[in-house]
Design an enzyme around this catalytic site. Structure first.
Site, mmCIF file in Angstrom:
data_model
loop_
_atom_site.group_PDB
_atom_site.id
_atom_site.type_symbol
_atom_site.label_atom_id
_atom_site.label_comp_id
_atom_site.label_asym_id
_atom_site.label_seq_id
_atom_site.Cartn_x
_atom_site.Cartn_y
_atom_site.Cartn_z
ATOM 1 N N THR A 99 -0.343 4.590 -4.372
ATOM 2 C CA THR A 99 -0.046 6.019 -4.214
ATOM 3 C C THR A 99 0.183 6.642 -5.594
ATOM 4 O O THR A 99 -0.396 7.683 -5.922
ATOM 5 C CB THR A 99 1.209 6.213 -3.334
ATOM 6 O OG1 THR A 99 0.928 5.648 -2.054
ATOM 7 C CG2 THR A 99 1.578 7.668 -3.181
ATOM 8 N N GLN A 118 -8.285 -1.427 -0.916
ATOM 9 C CA GLN A 118 -8.739 -2.286 0.179
ATOM 10 C C GLN A 118 -9.912 -3.177 -0.214
ATOM 11 O O GLN A 118 -10.202 -4.155 0.472
ATOM 12 C CB GLN A 118 -9.140 -1.433 1.402
ATOM 13 C CG GLN A 118 -7.977 -0.697 2.040
ATOM 14 C CD GLN A 118 -7.009 -1.606 2.791
ATOM 15 O OE1 GLN A 118 -7.318 -2.760 3.106
ATOM 16 N NE2 GLN A 118 -5.821 -1.099 3.071
ATOM 17 N N SER A 143 -3.234 -1.832 -5.367
ATOM 18 C CA SER A 143 -1.835 -2.062 -5.029
ATOM 19 C C SER A 143 -1.573 -3.541 -4.795
ATOM 20 O O SER A 143 -2.434 -4.260 -4.278
ATOM 21 C CB SER A 143 -1.520 -1.296 -3.747
ATOM 22 O OG SER A 143 -0.200 -1.533 -3.348
ATOM 23 N N GLY A 144 -0.374 -3.990 -5.127
ATOM 24 C CA GLY A 144 -0.025 -5.393 -4.951
ATOM 25 C C GLY A 144 0.166 -5.827 -3.511
ATOM 26 O O GLY A 144 -0.277 -6.894 -3.105
ATOM 27 N N HIS A 145 0.803 -4.966 -2.708
ATOM 28 C CA HIS A 145 1.232 -5.455 -1.391
ATOM 29 C C HIS A 145 0.096 -5.592 -0.383
ATOM 30 O O HIS A 145 0.315 -6.058 0.726
ATOM 31 C CB HIS A 145 2.415 -4.641 -0.843
ATOM 32 C CG HIS A 145 2.091 -3.278 -0.322
ATOM 33 N ND1 HIS A 145 1.891 -3.038 1.015
ATOM 34 C CD2 HIS A 145 1.946 -2.100 -0.940
ATOM 35 C CE1 HIS A 145 1.650 -1.738 1.188
ATOM 36 N NE2 HIS A 145 1.677 -1.150 0.014
ATOM 37 N N CYS A 153 -7.269 12.447 18.259
ATOM 38 C CA CYS A 153 -6.610 13.597 18.882
ATOM 39 C C CYS A 153 -5.597 14.199 17.931
ATOM 40 O O CYS A 153 -4.685 13.510 17.479
ATOM 41 C CB CYS A 153 -5.844 13.163 20.120
ATOM 42 S SG CYS A 153 -6.879 12.549 21.401
HETATM 43 C C1 LIG Z 1 -2.124 0.966 1.173
HETATM 44 C C2 LIG Z 1 -3.054 1.922 0.534
HETATM 45 C C3 LIG Z 1 -2.602 2.859 -0.404
HETATM 46 C C4 LIG Z 1 -1.140 3.021 -0.745
HETATM 47 O O1 LIG Z 1 -0.687 1.968 -1.512
HETATM 48 P P1 LIG Z 1 0.871 1.854 -1.888
HETATM 49 O O2 LIG Z 1 0.886 0.775 -2.907
HETATM 50 O O3 LIG Z 1 1.562 1.516 -0.625
HETATM 51 O O4 LIG Z 1 1.290 3.165 -2.451
HETATM 52 C C5 LIG Z 1 -3.521 3.689 -0.990
HETATM 53 N N1 LIG Z 1 -4.832 3.604 -0.686
HETATM 54 C C6 LIG Z 1 -5.308 2.722 0.200
HETATM 55 C C7 LIG Z 1 -6.773 2.673 0.486
HETATM 56 C C8 LIG Z 1 -4.439 1.850 0.839
HETATM 57 O O5 LIG Z 1 -4.915 0.979 1.727
#
Ligand SMILES: *Cc1c(COP(=O)(O)O)cnc(C)c1O
Length: 415
Positions: free
Chosen positions: A93, A200, A220-222, A343
Site C-alpha cells: 500500500t 501477487q 509486499s512481504g506478507h 452487487c
Molecule cells: C495485498 C496487496 C496489496 C496491499 O499490500 P499491503 O502490504 O498489505 O499494504 C496491494 N496490492 C496487491 C495486488 C495486493 O495483493
C-alpha cells in the site's frame, strides 16, 4: 539444523490443527500468508542481540547496516535493478502510494495525467482518486469479460501530458496476468513511466525488472510468507519522486524513518525461498487448480471469473448460480475462503467483478479460492467435494433465483 527442524515440526502442527483457533482449512493465501519458519529464524538475531540502528555510527549500527545492505542486495540479485534502487516501505500500500503520488507530485506542470486500470488494487485506485481531487487528470481503463486490458485502448489513452501508467502485474481477486513487457514498450515509446504493483506476481510467475522493464515496482512481504508491515519499491535511477514523509533522510531521502532491520532481513529471506522453489511450486499449484476445476465439472450452473490462460497458478474465482452467498459461506465454514460480489449493495462488493460484469448478470455468490505453500491435494479435493455437495443441498432446500439488488447501480432499480 536441529533448530530449523524443530521449528518446522512445530509449524506443520500449527498449520494442520489450529489455524484461526477453529479447525479451518486455509484457502486465502492471496489475502495473506503465514510466516515461513526459515524467515523467522533469519530475522531472530535482529530483534535482540543485533538491535542497532542502521543509521548509527558505532559497531551496533554498523552491523545492522551491513545486514540491511545484504538484504537489499539479495532483493536486487533476485528481482533485478541496482541495490540502491530498492526502497523499503511498510508494505505494498505504501509502495504504491510512494510510486504514484511521488511521481505525480514531482511531475512538471503540463504532465499531470495518469492512467490506470479499473481492476487495480484499492491502494492504487484510491491513490489515483485522491490525486484527481488534487487536480491531476486520471484515465481508468476498462477490462473485458476475462479481465484483460486492451493495449489499443492504452495506446489511445496516452497523450502528451501523460506522466505515468500504473498497471498491476497480476490481479489479487481473479489472478489475471497483464502483459507487462508489452505495456512497458508502449509507455516507453511515448516517454511515459510505468509503475506496476507486482505483489501477487512475485513468487508465483517469472518476474524481474529486466523482464518487465517497469520503472517502478511494488511488492509486499506478507503475501510471500514474511511478516506483515514490510514491502519494497523499486525506483529506476531516472525516476524523480517526491517523498511521502520527510525527516531523517533514510532510504535516499525517499522514505524517512528508521528502517526495520529484522523485517528487511525477513523480506529478503522470504523472496529467496519463494524464488528458489518458484517453478516447481507453481507447477504443483497449477495442477491443484486444474484438479479443482476438473472435479467441479460435475456441478452445473457456475462460471470461472477471469481468464484461465493468463492466470496465476494459485487463484480461482468462481460464481455459482442458485445459492445465496451468505448461506454458502456459512455452510462452508470449515474453510477459510474469501467472497466477492458484483452487487453494489453487497457487503462483499468487488469492484473487480463489477468491472467484468457491467450488465450485472453474474450470480451474486462468488468465491475466491487461493492456494499456497501448505495446501495439499487432499484438502483441495475435500473443498471441491464439499462445495459441490453444499451447493446441491442449498439449491434443493432453498432455491435462490434472485440477484437481489444487484442492478441498483448507476441509479437503475431492477427487479
Ligand atoms: C495485498 C496487496 C496489496 C496491499 O499490500 P499491503 O502490504 O498489505 O499494504 C496491494 N496490492 C496487491 C495486488 C495486493 O495483493
Amino acid at each position: 539444523m536441529r533448530k530449523v527442524l524443530k521449528s518446522l515440526c512445530a509449524f506443520s502442527f500449527y498449520c494442520v490443527f489450529c489455524f484461526h483457533g477453529k479447525a479451518q482449512e486455509y484457502f486465502d493465501y492471496q489475502a495473506t500468508t503465514p510466516c515461513d519458519p526459515r524467515v523467522i529464524s533469519a530475522m531472530a538475531p535482529y530483534w535482540t542481540k543485533e538491535f542497532g540502528n542502521p543509521h548509527a555510527h558505532h559497531a551496533f549500527g554498523e552491523r545492522a547496516a551491513a545486514a540491511l545492505l545484504k538484504a537489499r542486495q539479495q532483493i536486487a540479485d533476485i528481482l533485478g535493478g541496482k541495490t540502491r534502487d530498492w526502497i523499503f516501505t511498510s508494505g505494498a500500500t505504501e509502495a504504491n502510494a510512494l510510486a504514484i503520488k511521488g511521481v505525480m507530485l514531482a511531475a512538471p506542470y503540463g504532465k499531470k495525467h495518469l492512467i490506470t486500470c479499473v481492476t487495480e488494487h484499492k491502494s492504487v485506485l484510491d491513490t489515483c482518486r485522491f490525486l484527481a481531487q488534487q487536480g491531476c487528470k486520471v484515465t481508468v481503463l476498462p477490462v473485458d469479460r476475462e479481465g484483460h486490458l486492451s493495449l489499443t485502448l492504452l495506446k489511445k489513452a496516452i497523450r502528451p501530458e501523460t506522466m505515468l501508467v500504473s498497471i498491476m502485474a497480476a490481479n489479487n481477486e481473479i489472478g489475471v496476468i497483464h502483459p507487462l513487457s508489452q505495456i512497458a514498450k508502449i509507455c516507453h515509446d511515448r516517454g511515459v513511466l510505468l509503475h506496476t504493483d507486482a505483489t501477487q506476481a512475485i513468487g508465483q510467475i517469472p518476474f524481474s525488472i529486466s523482464l518487465t522493464h517497469a520503472d517502478l515496482v511494488s511488492f509486499s512481504g506478507h503475501k510471500i510468507y514474511c511478516p506483515k508491515g514490510i514491502g519494497a519499491l523499486y525506483v529506476a535511477p531516472h525516476v524523480v519522486l517526491t517523498p511521502l514523509f520527510h525527516g531523517g533522510g533514510q532510504e535516499r531521502g525517499l522514505r524517512a524513518g528508521t528502517v526495520p532491520v529484522p523485517l528487511c532481513v525477513g523480506l529478503a529471506k522470504a523472496l529467496e525461498i519463494a524464488e528458489e522453489k518458484r517453478s516447481t511450486e507453481s507447477q504443483r499449484l497449477s495442477l491443484l487448480q486444474k484438479a479443482f476445476l476438473q472435479r467441479l465439472r460435475t456441478l452445473k450452473g457456475w462460471c470461472l471469473n477471469g481468464s484461465l490462460k493468463e492466470r496465476l497458478p494459485n487463484n480461482l474465482n468462481i460464481s455459482i448460480e442458485g445459492v445465496d452467498s451468505e448461506d454458502l459461506l456459512a455452510a462452508l465454514s470449515e474453510f477459510a475462503l474469501s467472497t466477492g460480489s458484483a452487487c453494489n449493495s453487497d457487503i462483499h462488493f468487488s469492484h473487480v467483478l463489477e468491472a467484468l460484469d457491467p450488465e450485472g448478470i453474474l450470480p451474486p455468490a462468488t468465491l475466491r479460492i487461493s492456494f499456497g505453500r501448505y495446501t495439499t491435494e487432499v484438502s483441495v479435493h475435500r473443498l471441491a467435494d464439499r462445495l459441490i455437495e453444499t451447493v446441491e443441498k442449498l439449491r434443493h432446500i432453498k432455491p435462490f433465483g434472485g440477484k437481489r439488488a444487484c442492478k441498483t447501480k448507476k441509479g437503475m432499480i431492477a427487479h
